[in-house]
Write a protein that holds these residues in place. Structure first.
Motif, PDB file in Angstrom:
ATOM      1  N   GLY A  11       0.817  -1.206   0.000  1.00 15.86           N
ATOM      2  CA  GLY A  11       0.000   0.000   0.000  1.00 15.86           C
ATOM      3  C   GLY A  11       0.854   1.261   0.000  1.00 15.86           C
ATOM      4  N   MET A  12       1.943   1.243   0.760  1.00 17.60           N
ATOM      5  CA  MET A  12       2.854   2.389   0.778  1.00 17.60           C
ATOM      6  C   MET A  12       3.499   2.593  -0.585  1.00 17.60           C
ATOM      7  N   GLY A  13       3.978   1.491  -1.179  1.00 17.11           N
ATOM      8  CA  GLY A  13       4.666   1.599  -2.457  1.00 17.11           C
ATOM      9  C   GLY A  13       3.782   2.137  -3.560  1.00 17.11           C
ATOM     10  N   LEU A  14       2.536   1.684  -3.586  1.00 23.55           N
ATOM     11  CA  LEU A  14       1.614   2.123  -4.633  1.00 23.55           C
ATOM     12  C   LEU A  14       1.126   3.549  -4.408  1.00 23.55           C
ATOM     13  N   THR A  15       1.240   4.040  -3.176  1.00 25.83           N
ATOM     14  CA  THR A  15       0.728   5.377  -2.845  1.00 25.83           C
ATOM     15  C   THR A  15       1.820   6.434  -2.866  1.00 25.83           C
ATOM     16  N   GLY A  16       3.082   6.027  -2.929  1.00 28.25           N
ATOM     17  CA  GLY A  16       4.172   6.990  -2.807  1.00 28.25           C
ATOM     18  C   GLY A  16       4.108   8.128  -3.810  1.00 28.25           C
ATOM     19  N   ILE A  17       4.003   7.818  -5.091  1.00 27.76           N
ATOM     20  CA  ILE A  17       3.972   8.862  -6.125  1.00 27.76           C
ATOM     21  C   ILE A  17       2.653   9.634  -6.087  1.00 27.76           C
ATOM     22  N   PRO A  18       1.486   8.965  -6.000  1.00 29.78           N
ATOM     23  CA  PRO A  18       0.237   9.733  -5.856  1.00 29.78           C
ATOM     24  C   PRO A  18       0.223  10.652  -4.639  1.00 29.78           C
ATOM     25  N   ALA A  19       0.927  10.252  -3.560  1.00 30.57           N
ATOM     26  CA  ALA A  19       0.964  11.117  -2.371  1.00 30.57           C
ATOM     27  C   ALA A  19       1.647  12.445  -2.685  1.00 30.57           C
ATOM     28  N   GLY A  20       2.697  12.405  -3.504  1.00 33.81           N
ATOM     29  CA  GLY A  20       3.361  13.647  -3.897  1.00 33.81           C
ATOM     30  C   GLY A  20       2.439  14.557  -4.688  1.00 33.81           C
ATOM     31  N   ILE A  21       1.630  13.977  -5.561  1.00 28.94           N
ATOM     32  CA  ILE A  21       0.659  14.763  -6.329  1.00 28.94           C
ATOM     33  C   ILE A  21      -0.413  15.337  -5.405  1.00 28.94           C
ATOM     34  N   ALA A  22      -0.873  14.519  -4.461  1.00 28.40           N
ATOM     35  CA  ALA A  22      -1.904  14.971  -3.528  1.00 28.40           C
ATOM     36  C   ALA A  22      -1.404  16.103  -2.641  1.00 28.40           C
ATOM     37  N   LEU A  23      -0.113  16.083  -2.294  1.00 24.86           N
ATOM     38  CA  LEU A  23       0.453  17.164  -1.485  1.00 24.86           C
ATOM     39  C   LEU A  23       0.271  18.509  -2.172  1.00 24.86           C
ATOM     40  N   ALA A  24       0.553  18.548  -3.468  1.00 26.22           N
ATOM     41  CA  ALA A  24       0.434  19.806  -4.206  1.00 26.22           C
ATOM     42  C   ALA A  24      -1.025  20.239  -4.342  1.00 26.22           C
ATOM     43  N   ARG A  25      -1.935  19.304  -4.376  1.00 26.68           N
ATOM     44  CA  ARG A  25      -3.346  19.629  -4.614  1.00 26.68           C
ATOM     45  C   ARG A  25      -4.097  19.963  -3.333  1.00 26.68           C
ATOM     46  N   PHE A  26      -3.848  19.205  -2.276  1.00 27.26           N
ATOM     47  CA  PHE A  26      -4.669  19.333  -1.065  1.00 27.26           C
ATOM     48  C   PHE A  26      -3.935  19.936   0.133  1.00 27.26           C
ATOM     49  N   GLY A  27      -2.606  19.982   0.106  1.00 24.45           N
ATOM     50  CA  GLY A  27      -1.858  20.552   1.220  1.00 24.45           C
ATOM     51  C   GLY A  27      -1.400  19.500   2.217  1.00 24.45           C
ATOM     52  N   ARG A  28      -0.440  19.870   3.041  1.00 23.87           N
ATOM     53  CA  ARG A  28       0.214  18.916   3.944  1.00 23.87           C
ATOM     54  C   ARG A  28      -0.667  18.549   5.131  1.00 23.87           C
ATOM     55  N   LYS A  29      -1.341  19.525   5.733  1.00 21.89           N
ATOM     56  CA  LYS A  29      -2.151  19.216   6.903  1.00 21.89           C
ATOM     57  C   LYS A  29      -3.264  18.239   6.547  1.00 21.89           C
ATOM     58  N   THR A  30      -3.886  18.450   5.402  1.00 29.58           N
ATOM     59  CA  THR A  30      -4.953  17.543   4.980  1.00 29.58           C
ATOM     60  C   THR A  30      -4.442  16.119   4.864  1.00 29.58           C
ATOM     61  N   LEU A  31      -3.254  15.948   4.282  1.00 29.20           N
ATOM     62  CA  LEU A  31      -2.711  14.602   4.117  1.00 29.20           C
ATOM     63  C   LEU A  31      -2.310  13.979   5.447  1.00 29.20           C
ATOM     64  N   VAL A  32      -1.789  14.789   6.372  1.00 28.85           N
ATOM     65  CA  VAL A  32      -1.465  14.262   7.697  1.00 28.85           C
ATOM     66  C   VAL A  32      -2.723  13.717   8.358  1.00 28.85           C
TER      67      VAL A  32
END
Length: 440
Positions: free
Chosen positions: A69-90
């Motif tokens: 799950g971590m491996g498959l989410t690593g790259i999408p997580a970087g995209i999500a950071l730019a779109r939704f912000g860091r606090k939201t992802l935390v």
């Protein structure tokens, strides 16, 4: 090659140093709970196997599938950071792995439990990507120290989690008790982050920095990045075989009690406290020597775990050393060298490559190890996968070309009210994170 100057940060939001440190400490607590959740399940695996009738192969998949799950989410997580912000992802990431941890206890069988394990890895990837980015942005002059603090939070959680889980298991007589306790703790910490950590802290990018880069491959398909990617796959297969099934080996094969197994495995996680040293070595040693040395030491410690006497002192000692050389050494060195192997323009691609290689291979490592155990035995399987794969990574290190790695120099212009509590200049490039994603 002509140096490539470019601004790499924007002005920081002005937050008092003490407030910034307190907010960061709360994020570190969330990450520490994450580490507890990750390390608890392998200690409880014998009870899970007994209740559900899982084979060793199935148990191996359950123990390490979170990493897929971590491996498959690593790259999408970087995209999500730019779109939704860091606090939201935390917040989203912490909720995801906490709920998945709790729901694991309600699993009807193999398939739904496996899905909850994968979801826990997805949540962990989202949380880690955000927290390490906050660390680099909020404390730009001391990124290495801030990232080291993240790694030490992981070490604390990795030690506390198995020890407390073993105590709860004995006290309540159920493997579900520790899972529920740590899952609820994660939700409580999430609420604290929502209420106490403002976006003006999490979204800050630090002080203006002008960085000059020379060298580095223009493609992740070049010689050095490919060699490092291969070594990262070998590392994932070796290290997560230990993480997923070593506690089962101690309890089922050597007869350790839950408390003894929890302490032994926990000490391996505690060794991640030394991860800043791995970053220091990455910055200063020849990459062939640096990677070759830590991989060879990991192989040596792994051999000692399976060839030594079945005595708790022996296994706690070499479990700590294995964690020191693997978590604080090889993981950090591989992450740092992959970033330094490419030009900064494609550094995010290198980071995505690292996360995918280490965690996708980790996701199948437990299954592969269990197959080796079934075909051979515990000792031969450990020597083949943990020691052998680590030794193979050491050999790959000899093929690296040091002259092709990028070099970095930079000068900063600080604002006196920056969130960074210490305005002293950063003397060297920051080292990469251990067990987390680094942000360039």
């Amino acid at each position: 090659m002509t140096p490539d100057p470019r601004p790499t940060a924007s002005p920081a939001t002005h937050i008092p140093a003490r407030s910034a440190i307190a907010m960061f400490a709360l994020l570190l607590l969330a990450y520490s709970v994450n580490a507890m959740d990750r390390m608890v399940f392998p200690v409880l695996l014998p009870e899970v196997r007994a209740e559900y009738g899982f084979s060793l192969d199935q148990s191996g998949l359950q123990a390490t599938m979170f990493a897929l799950g971590m491996g498959l989410t690593g790259i999408p997580a970087g995209i999500a950071l730019a779109r939704f912000g860091r606090k939201t992802l935390v917040v989203v990431g912490t909720i995801a792995f906490s709920v998945a941890t709790i729901m694991t206890v309600a699993s009807a069988g193999f398939t739904d439990m496996l899905l909850w394990r994968v979801l826990s890895g997805v949540g962990e990837a989202l949380q880690l990507a955000a927290i390490i980015t906050v660390a680099a942005g909020a404390f730009p002059r001391h990124r290495g120290l801030a990232i080291g603090a993240v790694n030490m939070a992981f070490a604390l959680g990795s030690f506390v989690g198995p020890v407390v889980a073993a105590h709860l298991l004995v006290a309540h007589g159920s493997w579900r008790s520790p899972m529920i306790v740590f899952g609820v703790l994660g939700l409580v910490v999430t609420l604290a982050v929502v209420l106490a950590v403002p976006r003006r802290f999490t979204e800050t990018t630090g002080v203006p920095t002008r960085t000059h880069h020379v060298g580095g491959a223009r493609s992740v398909l070049s010689r050095n990045p490919l060699l490092l990617a291969a070594a990262t796959v070998l590392f994932g297969l070796a290290d997560f075989a230990y993480i997923g099934l070593y506690a089962t080996y101690l309890r089922d094969e050597l007869g350790f009690s839950p408390g003894q197994a929890g302490l032994t495995v926990g000490l391996s996680g505690l060794a991640a406290f030394a991860s800043p040293l791995g970053g220091y070595l990455t910055d200063r040693l020849d990459p062939r020597l640096c990677l070759g040395m830590v991989s060879a030491l990991t192989a040596t410690a792994g051999a000692a775990l399976f060839l030594g006497p079945p005595h708790p002192v022996w296994h706690t000692t070499f479990s700590f050393l294995f964690g020191l050389f693997a978590s604080s050494g090889a993981y950090v060195v591989l992450a740092g060298l992959l970033v330094k192997a490419v030009h900064p323009d494609i550094a995010p691609h290198a980071l995505g490559t690292f996360i995918t290689c280490v965690y996708v291979s980790a996701g199948v490592s437990g299954y592969l190890f269990s197959r080796f155990v079934g075909t051979l035995d515990w000792t031969a399987a450990g020597l083949l996968q943990i020691t052998g794969f680590s030794a193979a990574a050491a050999l790959l290190a000899l093929l690296l070309r040091p002259a092709d790695f990028s070099t970095t120099t930079h000068s900063d212009s600080a604002h006196p009210d920056s969130t960074d509590p210490d305005p002293a200049p950063d003397p060297a490039p920051a080292g990469p994170p251990a067990r987390t994603q680094e942000t360039s």
